[in-house]
Design a protein around this motif. Structure first.
Motif, PDB file in Angstrom:
ATOM      1  N   UNK A 182     -17.882   4.569  24.400  1.00 43.86           N
ATOM      2  CA  UNK A 182     -17.385   3.311  23.838  1.00 43.86           C
ATOM      3  C   UNK A 182     -16.837   2.386  24.922  1.00 43.86           C
ATOM      4  N   UNK A 183     -16.038   2.916  25.846  1.00 41.17           N
ATOM      5  CA  UNK A 183     -15.420   2.061  26.864  1.00 41.17           C
ATOM      6  C   UNK A 183     -16.466   1.450  27.802  1.00 41.17           C
ATOM      7  N   UNK A 184     -17.542   2.187  28.066  1.00 42.52           N
ATOM      8  CA  UNK A 184     -18.600   1.629  28.913  1.00 42.52           C
ATOM      9  C   UNK A 184     -19.392   0.566  28.158  1.00 42.52           C
ATOM     10  N   UNK A 185     -19.566   0.775  26.873  1.00 45.87           N
ATOM     11  CA  UNK A 185     -20.266  -0.221  26.057  1.00 45.87           C
ATOM     12  C   UNK A 185     -19.463  -1.522  25.993  1.00 45.87           C
ATOM     13  N   UNK A 224     -27.088  -2.377  27.853  1.00 46.78           N
ATOM     14  CA  UNK A 224     -27.312  -0.991  28.275  1.00 46.78           C
ATOM     15  C   UNK A 224     -27.236  -0.892  29.789  1.00 46.78           C
ATOM     16  N   UNK A 225     -27.832  -1.835  30.489  1.00 45.09           N
ATOM     17  CA  UNK A 225     -27.802  -1.835  31.949  1.00 45.09           C
ATOM     18  C   UNK A 225     -26.369  -1.970  32.458  1.00 45.09           C
ATOM     19  N   UNK A 226     -25.626  -2.925  31.907  1.00 44.25           N
ATOM     20  CA  UNK A 226     -24.242  -3.134  32.344  1.00 44.25           C
ATOM     21  C   UNK A 226     -23.361  -1.934  31.994  1.00 44.25           C
ATOM     22  N   UNK A 227     -23.587  -1.325  30.851  1.00 46.12           N
ATOM     23  CA  UNK A 227     -22.798  -0.154  30.461  1.00 46.12           C
ATOM     24  C   UNK A 227     -23.102   1.023  31.382  1.00 46.12           C
ATOM     25  N   UNK A 228     -24.351   1.176  31.754  1.00 45.88           N
ATOM     26  CA  UNK A 228     -24.697   2.261  32.683  1.00 45.88           C
ATOM     27  C   UNK A 228     -24.118   2.011  34.066  1.00 45.88           C
TER      28      UNK A 228
END
Length: 185
Positions: free
Chosen positions: A97-100, A119-123
């Protein structure tokens, strides 16, 4: 199994769900993630969904989600903007959740209004949180790489690659020089 503070659901011996137990008589809680597949087909049902209201109240649907959603609706229209948000919510099944949230905030700043961009930014956020002592993940036959390939729709909108094709001319020159100098080891 009903415990004092939680409900655990099993299919045979396999745990399939775990939820906080509701104490109030007749209380219900809807999990937004349980409805996402249906909402992809009917995105117009999301704005008035009770599950969305409960997710907001629980803090799982944040003001960052709302801001990104508003920007996506403005850019893509009500139906497609909402569908993009649902795709983002589906990402939370595979990303913390925090990465999303970090991905949503980064994408919102740059105006990237697609689930692929989030998805790219969260990864990226997940990689930044990884311990520096973690060894890099190697890809072996049969294993999954840490990155996800870009979808065909995203690849179609990328600018053309104008770089010259790679060349091995320098290596060929070194090989020719080596053949001319037989004294080299």
């Amino acid at each position: 199994m009903l415990h004092a503070s939680e409900l655990v659901v099993y299919d045979g011996r396999e745990e399939v769900a775990r939820h906080e137990r509701l104490i109030a008589r007749g209380a219900t809680r809807l999990e937004l993630h349980h409805y996402l597949e249906a909402l992809v087909r009917k995105p117009g049902a999301l704005p008035g969904a009770t599950a969305l209201d409960q997710a907001r109240a629980a803090g799982r649907f944040t003001p960052i989600h709302d801001a990104w959603w508003q920007a996506a609706v403005k850019a893509h229209g009500e139906r497609e903007g909402t569908r993009a948000l649902i795709e983002v919510l589906l990402l939370s099944r595979h990303l913390p959740h925090e990465h999303l949230i970090t991905g949503l905030a980064s994408a919102l700043k740059t105006g990237a209004l697609t689930a692929d961009a989030i998805a790219l930014e969260a990864r990226k956020a997940a990689d930044a949180d990884a311990e520096p002592d973690d060894p890099p993940q190697s890809v072996t036959p049969g294993s999954q790489p840490r990155f996800a390939p870009l979808s065909a729709a995203v690849r179609a909108h990328l600018p053309p690659d104008r770089r010259p094709p790679p060349s091995v001319a320098h290596y060929d020159q070194l090989l020719r020089l080596r053949r001319l100098d037989p004294i080299s080891p």
